[in-house]
Write a protein that holds these residues in place. Structure first.
Motif, mmCIF file in Angstrom:
data_model
loop_
_atom_site.group_PDB
_atom_site.id
_atom_site.type_symbol
_atom_site.label_atom_id
_atom_site.label_comp_id
_atom_site.label_asym_id
_atom_site.label_seq_id
_atom_site.Cartn_x
_atom_site.Cartn_y
_atom_site.Cartn_z
ATOM 1 N N GLY A 3 -9.533 5.267 -10.407
ATOM 2 C CA GLY A 3 -8.936 6.081 -9.351
ATOM 3 C C GLY A 3 -7.778 6.884 -9.875
ATOM 4 O O GLY A 3 -7.702 7.179 -11.067
ATOM 5 N N ILE A 4 -6.878 7.218 -8.956
ATOM 6 C CA ILE A 4 -5.722 8.016 -9.361
ATOM 7 C C ILE A 4 -4.701 7.125 -10.042
ATOM 8 O O ILE A 4 -4.565 5.946 -9.727
ATOM 9 C CB ILE A 4 -5.080 8.744 -8.156
ATOM 10 N N TYR A 5 -4.025 7.668 -11.007
ATOM 11 C CA TYR A 5 -2.891 7.026 -11.658
ATOM 12 C C TYR A 5 -1.896 8.140 -11.963
ATOM 13 O O TYR A 5 -2.289 9.183 -12.517
ATOM 14 C CB TYR A 5 -3.342 6.298 -12.936
ATOM 15 N N ARG A 6 -0.674 7.935 -11.557
ATOM 16 C CA ARG A 6 0.423 8.911 -11.711
ATOM 17 C C ARG A 6 0.045 10.109 -12.602
ATOM 18 O O ARG A 6 -0.074 9.975 -13.814
ATOM 19 C CB ARG A 6 1.654 8.209 -12.270
ATOM 20 N N GLY A 7 -0.142 11.224 -11.976
ATOM 21 C CA GLY A 7 -0.592 12.419 -12.697
ATOM 22 C C GLY A 7 -2.008 12.801 -12.300
ATOM 23 O O GLY A 7 -2.289 13.949 -12.004
ATOM 24 N N ALA A 8 -2.893 11.809 -12.284
ATOM 25 C CA ALA A 8 -4.225 11.944 -11.687
ATOM 26 C C ALA A 8 -4.955 13.238 -12.031
ATOM 27 O O ALA A 8 -5.240 14.055 -11.168
ATOM 28 C CB ALA A 8 -4.125 11.785 -10.170
ATOM 29 N N GLY A 9 -5.235 13.449 -13.306
ATOM 30 C CA GLY A 9 -5.965 14.650 -13.719
ATOM 31 C C GLY A 9 -5.041 15.734 -14.244
ATOM 32 O O GLY A 9 -5.457 16.564 -15.056
ATOM 33 N N ALA B 272 3.376 1.405 -7.314
ATOM 34 C CA ALA B 272 1.982 1.621 -6.921
ATOM 35 C C ALA B 272 1.279 2.568 -7.897
ATOM 36 O O ALA B 272 0.211 2.248 -8.409
ATOM 37 C CB ALA B 272 1.922 2.186 -5.509
ATOM 38 N N PHE B 273 1.884 3.737 -8.115
ATOM 39 C CA PHE B 273 1.407 4.699 -9.127
ATOM 40 C C PHE B 273 -0.033 5.151 -8.896
ATOM 41 O O PHE B 273 -0.733 5.492 -9.848
ATOM 42 C CB PHE B 273 1.565 4.107 -10.541
ATOM 43 N N GLY B 274 -0.481 5.136 -7.660
ATOM 44 C CA GLY B 274 -1.850 5.531 -7.350
ATOM 45 C C GLY B 274 -2.778 4.348 -7.183
ATOM 46 O O GLY B 274 -3.808 4.436 -6.533
ATOM 47 N N MET B 275 -2.390 3.217 -7.771
ATOM 48 C CA MET B 275 -3.253 2.037 -7.721
ATOM 49 C C MET B 275 -3.342 1.439 -6.320
ATOM 50 O O MET B 275 -4.273 0.705 -6.016
ATOM 51 C CB MET B 275 -2.730 0.986 -8.700
ATOM 52 N N THR C 2 0.825 -1.210 0.000
ATOM 53 C CA THR C 2 0.000 0.000 0.000
ATOM 54 C C THR C 2 0.857 1.257 0.000
ATOM 55 O O THR C 2 2.012 1.237 0.437
ATOM 56 C CB THR C 2 -0.921 0.027 1.233
ATOM 57 N N GLN C 3 0.264 2.348 -0.472
ATOM 58 C CA GLN C 3 0.883 3.666 -0.382
ATOM 59 C C GLN C 3 0.493 4.370 0.910
ATOM 60 O O GLN C 3 1.053 5.402 1.237
ATOM 61 C CB GLN C 3 0.419 4.550 -1.552
ATOM 62 N N THR C 4 -0.510 3.844 1.590
ATOM 63 C CA THR C 4 -1.119 4.575 2.708
ATOM 64 C C THR C 4 -1.392 3.645 3.893
ATOM 65 O O THR C 4 -2.559 3.351 4.182
ATOM 66 C CB THR C 4 -2.451 5.218 2.261
ATOM 67 N N GLY D 136 0.864 9.382 3.653
ATOM 68 C CA GLY D 136 1.389 8.375 2.733
ATOM 69 C C GLY D 136 2.024 8.994 1.508
ATOM 70 O O GLY D 136 2.167 10.206 1.402
ATOM 71 N N ALA D 137 2.402 8.114 0.601
ATOM 72 C CA ALA D 137 3.137 8.531 -0.597
ATOM 73 C C ALA D 137 2.166 8.711 -1.744
ATOM 74 O O ALA D 137 1.798 7.766 -2.427
ATOM 75 C CB ALA D 137 4.193 7.491 -0.942
ATOM 76 N N LEU D 138 1.743 9.942 -1.961
ATOM 77 C CA LEU D 138 0.747 10.272 -2.976
ATOM 78 C C LEU D 138 1.059 11.648 -3.544
ATOM 79 O O LEU D 138 1.699 12.455 -2.891
ATOM 80 C CB LEU D 138 -0.641 10.406 -2.331
ATOM 81 N N ALA D 139 0.520 11.909 -4.739
ATOM 82 C CA ALA D 139 0.414 13.284 -5.244
ATOM 83 C C ALA D 139 1.728 14.051 -5.241
ATOM 84 O O ALA D 139 1.728 15.255 -5.050
ATOM 85 C CB ALA D 139 -0.645 14.047 -4.435
ATOM 86 N N SER D 140 2.852 13.370 -5.418
ATOM 87 C CA SER D 140 4.153 14.042 -5.435
ATOM 88 C C SER D 140 4.426 14.804 -4.138
ATOM 89 O O SER D 140 5.120 15.816 -4.139
ATOM 90 C CB SER D 140 4.259 15.016 -6.626
#
Ligand code: SMO
Length: 700
Positions: A341-347, A229-232, A198-200, A503-507
């Motif tokens: 969901g989110i994937y590296r960049g996420a929008g 993980a890349f958001g997944m 997990t990232q979180t 956690g490790a998210l969103a740069s």
């Protein structure tokens, strides 16, 4: 106190994680050996929607090694996963652990089997009888939406000398980390230890406690080595909750590792947004007004970060450009598919690609060079920090300088000459520029630092998925406490031994997470100056005052073969400004890795559903770029510190995925522009390019 200030921050130090990971000495969830563990496997729906008429598991239950088979009714009352409400929710998000009366997507778990071996569990799944009546009741529900307006958009469009429009349909993507989803659960008394990829980890613990109605203090979540993980892996999956529930119920260790196919079917997908926009431009090429609409797909349930892509794809517009009048809207709808969901960049890539297409079209309409029109509209450094038309804050940056430095190092003039020469020879050759911004997360992160006579121990609330956190945090700690990085031990990813974090998210890991560590180190230093004796411990929660916005630009030159449509990358370079850099080598690694995924989106990758059936459920059908597919990328860096956090750092984890697709798409369209092509959709496969060439030639 320090003899060589900042001896380690800014140094391209080799990653301390690598010898272990490269020698196969990493410890991933699937490496956790729990004696007497039961293997979990799922019966999954083969149909996208319908009523469950019968699910007969009697034969399966008689097979050797089967400890238990559970259906939805066995699980009792559970709560739904919480969804990050970045957009106002219009629904109560469903979170089925196992399908009950209905199935809503292919791959949705219907029954859970626990067996002594994974093979026995799989045999049991194959012995089950599942009858689903397809009733055509499709899930097509608006889940969230929002609009932002600023200035007089109507007047802007009335005054415009040119109005340009673009529509983009982003391919739906599979994040595809090397390590699939995995969980191992060990009950002990009434406590449970959960190893989770997990990232979180902290969020997983609190969500597990809430969903299963168990006190959080009975749960310990450990994220050991995480293989990407890349958001997944930002959210908690129904399969994972079932694993914990089953371990608790059966009082036996339980483990589950998804197959690649299971990840394609039921892990989160990314992108898939439809973006539309109009840009109003005056005769001098200045942007007057922007209207955009984002439509984001959601699956049949909502992961925690489900709304982030829809939100980012809208709220970060118009990026680094000055546009006073905007009318921006976004919405997200649920459908009978895997969760999105989110994937590296996420929008961020979606916002960037729309804006950069509009800018290129504006250049064409006004007759300005694409670099020149960008120069005329990028916000000058003296206007920063400034508010954006959607209510956010751009902190700092030298946007035009970044563009001009990239053009100079790429010798833009000679690329223009090359294009002229090739076009004269009848070749299809184009250039593509893209400017991007990378907001790197808001909020807080935590740190605990203990200084002893021999060194320091750092525990971060953040986590790591192979991206070198231990090295970066050791560099920051060593500098702040005047130690050698070798004297710094870094702990992460354990809810028991680390303070609560996000956690490790969103740069956000470096801007916020490393700022927390630096602030804790600074507190220790000041107490030591006051004469306090070692060992000294400081533990704190660091709230970043602002969001840090990294930025940069990409330049691509592409040749497309007229006969076959095969694209060849002639040149690729980028300039990135991530504020203060901790480890320039790791920054390059992040940019290169992000670029690989951005290149995948632009050129190769796409998930396809047909009537709810996933047609691309394996790596034989889904084209993930391999090393040999990737063109060389020249990476240039600038450092403009930010006031957004203690360290002055900005995120860089997503940079490559944000800028690369837009630059590659612009290059491809420029290459085909002599044929009259004005629009293309990603991925830019040789087939789609060949079709575009043929269609254009037929029309002519
Ligand atoms: S897509 Mo990232 O893990 O926020």
């Amino acid at each position: 106190m320090r003899d060589a200030p900042q001896a380690h921050i800014g140094r391209p130090m080799r990653r301390r994680e690598d010898p272990r990971l490269l020698r196969g000495e990493g410890r991933f969830v699937d490496d956790i050996q729990l004696s007497d563990a039961l293997h979990l496997t799922f019966l999954r729906s083969p149909l996208p929607r319908g009523r469950i008429v019968e699910c007969d598991v009697r034969d399966a239950a008689e097979l050797p090694g089967i400890a238990a088979i559970f259906r939805a009714a066995d699980l009792g009352e559970t709560r739904a996963l919480s969804v990050n409400p970045v957009l106002p929710l219009q629904i109560e998000p469903p979170y089925p652990l196992l399908a009950d009366a209905r199935v809503e997507a292919v791959g949705q778990p219907v029954a859970a089997v626990l067996a002594e071996t994974a093979e026995q569990a799989q045999d049991a799944v194959e012995a089950m009888w599942l009858d689903i009546e397809e009733d055509g009741v499709a899930l097509d529900q608006a889940a969230a939406g929002q609009s932002w307006t600023s200035g007089d958009t109507e007047a802007a469009f009335e005054q415009a000398a040119h109005v340009v429009s673009a529509e983009l349909r982003h391919p739906r993507l599979a994040p595809s980390p090397l390590e699939p989803r995995a969980i191992a659960v060990a009950p002990e008394g009434n406590a449970l230890t959960v190893w989770l990829s997990t990232q979180t980890p902290h969020r997983a613990r609190s969500e597990l406690a809430r969903i299963l109605r168990v006190p959080p203090e009975r749960l310990r979540v450990i994220a050991p080595d995480v293989g990407g993980a890349f958001g997944m892996k930002a959210s908690l999956y129904p399969e994972e909750v079932v694993a914990v529930w089953a371990a608790q119920r059966l009082r036996r260790p339980v483990c589950w590792t998804a197959t690649r196919n299971e990840d394609f079917l039921s892990a989160t997908h990314g992108r898939g947004l439809r973006m539309r926009g109009d840009l109003a431009v005056n005769g001098a090429g200045r942007f007057l007004g922007l209207r955009t609409e984002a439509e984001a797909p959601l699956g049949h349930w909502l992961p925690n970060s489900a709304l982030i892509p829809a939100w980012n794809a809208a709220r970060i517009l118009p990026g680094g450009y000055r546009v006073d009048a905007v009318d921006i809207s976004t919405r997200a709808r649920m459908a009978n598919t895997a969760p999105v969901g989110i994937y590296r960049g996420a929008g961020r890539p979606e916002a960037c690609t729309l804006m950069e297409r509009l800018v290129d079209k504006a250049a064409r309409a006004t007759g300005l060079d694409p670099a020149e029109i960008r120069r005329r509209n990028l916000l000058p450094p003296e206007t920063l920090p400034c508010g954006t038309p959607t209510g956010y804050r751009l902190d700092s940056g030298r946007y035009t300088e970044a563009l001009d430095r990239l053009l100079a190092s790429a010798d833009y003039a000679s690329l223009l000459a090359e294009r002229k020469k090739r076009r004269a020879e009848g070749k299809l050759f184009g250039l593509g520029l893209a400017f991007y911004v990378e907001p790197s997360g808001t909020g807080w992160e935590s740190a605990r630092v203990t200084l002893t006579e021999s060194g320091a121990v750092v525990a971060t609330g953040g986590s790591t998925q192979g991206h070198g956190r231990e090295t970066a945090l050791a560099q920051v700690t060593a500098d702040t406490l005047s130690l050698n990085p070798e004297q710094v031990t870094v702990r992460h990813g354990d809810t028991e031994s680390c303070p609560t974090g996000i956690g490790a998210l969103a740069s956000r890991s470096t801007p916020i997470g490393a700022s927390a560590v630096q602030t804790a180190c600074a507190e220790i230093l000041s107490r030591r100056a006051k004469g306090e004796a070692l060992p000294l411990t400081a533990e704190l929660r660091y709230d970043a005052p602002h969001e840090a916005w990294g930025y940069g630009c990409h330049l691509a030159a592409m040749h497309i073969d007229r006969e076959t449509g095969v694209p060849t990358i002639h040149h690729l370079s980028c300039m990135d400004d991530a504020g203060r850099l901790i480890n320039p080598m790791m920054v390059e690694g992040q940019i290169r890795g992000g670029f690989a995924q951005g290149f995948g989106e632009a050129m190769m990758e796409a998930l396809h559903y047909e009537d709810g059936q996933l047609l691309t459920g394996s790596l034989m059908d889904y084209a993930l770029p391999r090393a040999a597919d990737l063109p060389p990328l020249e990476i240039h860096k600038m450092e403009t510190p930010t006031d957004a956090n203690a360290l002055g750092a900005k995120g860089v984890g997503e940079a490559g995925t944000i800028g690369a697709p837009a630059a590659l798409l612009n290059a491809a369209i420029d290459a085909l522009s002599p044929l009259g092509v004005t629009d293309l959709q990603m991925p830019l496969t040789s087939l789609s390019l060949w079709q575009a060439i043929r269609a254009a030639e037929t029309e002519r």
